[in-house]
Design a protein around this motif. Structure first.
Motif, PDB file in Angstrom:
ATOM      1  N   ALA A  64     103.261   0.908  29.332  1.00  0.00           N
ATOM      2  CA  ALA A  64     102.104   0.032  29.151  1.00  0.00           C
ATOM      3  C   ALA A  64     102.478  -1.219  28.358  1.00  0.00           C
ATOM      4  O   ALA A  64     102.136  -2.342  28.741  1.00  0.00           O
ATOM      5  CB  ALA A  64     100.982   0.792  28.453  1.00  0.00           C
ATOM      6  N   VAL A  65     103.193  -1.032  27.250  1.00  0.00           N
ATOM      7  CA  VAL A  65     103.552  -2.167  26.400  1.00  0.00           C
ATOM      8  C   VAL A  65     104.527  -3.095  27.101  1.00  0.00           C
ATOM      9  O   VAL A  65     104.371  -4.331  27.075  1.00  0.00           O
ATOM     10  CB  VAL A  65     104.136  -1.656  25.065  1.00  0.00           C
ATOM     11  CG1 VAL A  65     104.713  -2.811  24.261  1.00  0.00           C
ATOM     12  CG2 VAL A  65     103.069  -0.937  24.261  1.00  0.00           C
ATOM     13  N   ALA A  66     105.553  -2.535  27.739  1.00  0.00           N
ATOM     14  CA  ALA A  66     106.536  -3.370  28.433  1.00  0.00           C
ATOM     15  C   ALA A  66     105.890  -4.139  29.581  1.00  0.00           C
ATOM     16  O   ALA A  66     106.167  -5.331  29.787  1.00  0.00           O
ATOM     17  CB  ALA A  66     107.679  -2.503  28.953  1.00  0.00           C
ATOM     18  N   ILE A  73     104.045  -4.021  44.817  1.00  0.00           N
ATOM     19  CA  ILE A  73     103.480  -5.119  44.023  1.00  0.00           C
ATOM     20  C   ILE A  73     103.718  -6.454  44.715  1.00  0.00           C
ATOM     21  O   ILE A  73     102.812  -7.297  44.822  1.00  0.00           O
ATOM     22  CB  ILE A  73     104.080  -5.125  42.607  1.00  0.00           C
ATOM     23  CG1 ILE A  73     103.655  -3.876  41.843  1.00  0.00           C
ATOM     24  CG2 ILE A  73     103.654  -6.379  41.839  1.00  0.00           C
ATOM     25  CD1 ILE A  73     104.317  -3.720  40.490  1.00  0.00           C
ATOM     26  N   THR A  74     104.945  -6.654  45.206  1.00  0.00           N
ATOM     27  CA  THR A  74     105.254  -7.903  45.911  1.00  0.00           C
ATOM     28  C   THR A  74     104.404  -8.045  47.166  1.00  0.00           C
ATOM     29  O   THR A  74     103.907  -9.135  47.478  1.00  0.00           O
ATOM     30  CB  THR A  74     106.746  -7.941  46.286  1.00  0.00           C
ATOM     31  OG1 THR A  74     107.529  -7.888  45.083  1.00  0.00           O
ATOM     32  CG2 THR A  74     107.086  -9.219  47.033  1.00  0.00           C
ATOM     33  N   ALA A 102      97.721  -2.501  32.806  1.00  0.00           N
ATOM     34  CA  ALA A 102      97.064  -1.474  33.612  1.00  0.00           C
ATOM     35  C   ALA A 102      97.959  -1.012  34.752  1.00  0.00           C
ATOM     36  O   ALA A 102      98.043   0.186  35.047  1.00  0.00           O
ATOM     37  CB  ALA A 102      95.736  -2.012  34.155  1.00  0.00           C
ATOM     38  N   VAL A 103      98.647  -1.962  35.375  1.00  0.00           N
ATOM     39  CA  VAL A 103      99.583  -1.600  36.448  1.00  0.00           C
ATOM     40  C   VAL A 103     100.706  -0.730  35.894  1.00  0.00           C
ATOM     41  O   VAL A 103     101.139   0.243  36.533  1.00  0.00           O
ATOM     42  CB  VAL A 103     100.148  -2.865  37.118  1.00  0.00           C
ATOM     43  CG1 VAL A 103     101.244  -2.497  38.123  1.00  0.00           C
ATOM     44  CG2 VAL A 103      99.044  -3.636  37.817  1.00  0.00           C
ATOM     45  N   GLY A 104     101.191  -1.052  34.703  1.00  0.00           N
ATOM     46  CA  GLY A 104     102.232  -0.241  34.084  1.00  0.00           C
ATOM     47  C   GLY A 104     101.775   1.186  33.821  1.00  0.00           C
ATOM     48  O   GLY A 104     102.530   2.141  34.033  1.00  0.00           O
ATOM     49  N   LEU A 105     100.547   1.367  33.366  1.00  0.00           N
ATOM     50  CA  LEU A 105     100.011   2.709  33.160  1.00  0.00           C
ATOM     51  C   LEU A 105      99.937   3.487  34.473  1.00  0.00           C
ATOM     52  O   LEU A 105     100.257   4.680  34.520  1.00  0.00           O
ATOM     53  CB  LEU A 105      98.622   2.621  32.518  1.00  0.00           C
ATOM     54  CG  LEU A 105      98.568   2.272  31.030  1.00  0.00           C
ATOM     55  CD1 LEU A 105      97.122   2.090  30.596  1.00  0.00           C
ATOM     56  CD2 LEU A 105      99.234   3.365  30.197  1.00  0.00           C
ATOM     57  N   VAL A 106      99.504   2.811  35.524  1.00  0.00           N
ATOM     58  CA  VAL A 106      99.433   3.463  36.835  1.00  0.00           C
ATOM     59  C   VAL A 106     100.829   3.863  37.310  1.00  0.00           C
ATOM     60  O   VAL A 106     101.032   4.951  37.867  1.00  0.00           O
ATOM     61  CB  VAL A 106      98.747   2.528  37.852  1.00  0.00           C
ATOM     62  CG1 VAL A 106      98.836   3.114  39.262  1.00  0.00           C
ATOM     63  CG2 VAL A 106      97.292   2.304  37.466  1.00  0.00           C
TER      64      VAL A 106
END
Length: 287
Positions: free
Chosen positions: A190-192, A102-103, A70-74
């Motif tokens: 998203a996948v990565a 993120i950190t 979800a974070v990757g999509l954002v």
């Protein structure tokens, strides 16, 4: 042999970061420098779900995968897509900013102290070819090999992979040929990202859940990526194992304080001889 196993394990961890860079680069033309942070996010999810919540192992992995995905999509939707028509290094700066955010969120939620997460129970030692290793070491090495081999096959043997190679070579031409480069970029992130979150619980028992780990993994993953060649999954795996072995033997015979000096010394020498990396493609353009 013990040093070799330790070096291969360390290299496998670096390979997982660099392979994440490769996936987003092939899918969108962008290196997701927040990938290591997503792996660390997965580690803290394992701490929260396993050590605090007491959830079963399968559910912990699933939660880490969904949150990181979800974070990757954002990331792709709000940090990358609006910058598609800009020039310069805007995307690079943005991804570094996302990594910092993120950190920061992890630090606010869990603090900055390193947390021990015995996710796979008590450590055991096995003897392999005269050397000592933990079963988790062998699992991590095997996971890196399987991941690199799978990505290589997907990239060169499937329509999605060939489309990714096409958009990396010429994004506009790929669009004209009917490739949905926007969707490819979205799903690549998203996948990565989901894979990075999934690997977090796997690695947390080997390391610690610590915010400072993200920077170390990001830098070493980038070194591996450049040495192996951007876009080459096979090259990344070989370079990662090489860097891991150099670190292991450098720490033993020169000293742990100088292992990074040895690594970056080798990094500089290799780049002088192979600017495109060991397995990268040299592109020649006629003007």
């Amino acid at each position: 042999m013990t040093e070799i196993i330790a070096g291969l394990t360390t290299g496998a961890i670096y390979a997982m970061v660099a392979l994440g860079y490769n996936v987003t680069f092939l899918a969108s033309g962008v290196l997701n420098f927040a990938h290591a942070n997503l792996m660390v996010l997965g580690m803290f999810v394992a701490y929260w779900a396993h050590s605090i919540g007491g959830l079963p192992t399968v559910l912990v992995f699933l939660i880490a995968l969904l949150i990181a995905g979800a974070v990757g999509l954002v990331e792709e939707r709000f940090a990358i897509r609006p910058l598609r028509n800009t020039s310069g290094s805007a995307e690079l700066v943005t991804m570094i900013g996302v990594a910092t955010v993120i950190t920061g969120v992890i630090a606010v939620a869990f603090g900055t102290d390193a947390l021990r997460v015995p996710f796979f129970g008590p450590e055991q030692t096995v003897v392999l070819l005269g050397g000592r290793a933990q079963p988790l070491d062998l699992i991590i090495v095997a996971a890196a090999i399987v991941l690199a081999a799978g990505l290589h096959l997907i990239t060169h043997r499937t329509r999605v992979g060939l489309a990714a190679l096409a958009q990396t070579d010429d994004r506009e031409a790929a669009q004209l040929r009917g490739i949905n480069v926007g969707g490819l970029s979205m799903w690549g992130f998203a996948v990565a990202s989901a894979a990075g979150g999934l690997l977090g619980p796997l690695l947390v028992s080997k390391t610690f859940a610590a915010t400072s780990l993200a920077l170390v993994l990001a830098v070493k993953g980038f070194v591996v990526l450049v040495l192996g060649g951007v876009g080459s999954h096979r090259g990344v795996l070989i370079a990662a194992f090489g860097i891991g072995l150099i670190e292991a033997f450098g720490a033993r015979y020169i000293g742990p304080l100088y292992r990074d000096v040895v690594v970056f010394g080798v990094f500089a020498v290799v780049l002088l001889a192979f600017p495109q990396g060991l397995f990268g493609d040299r592109k020649v353009r006629a003007v």
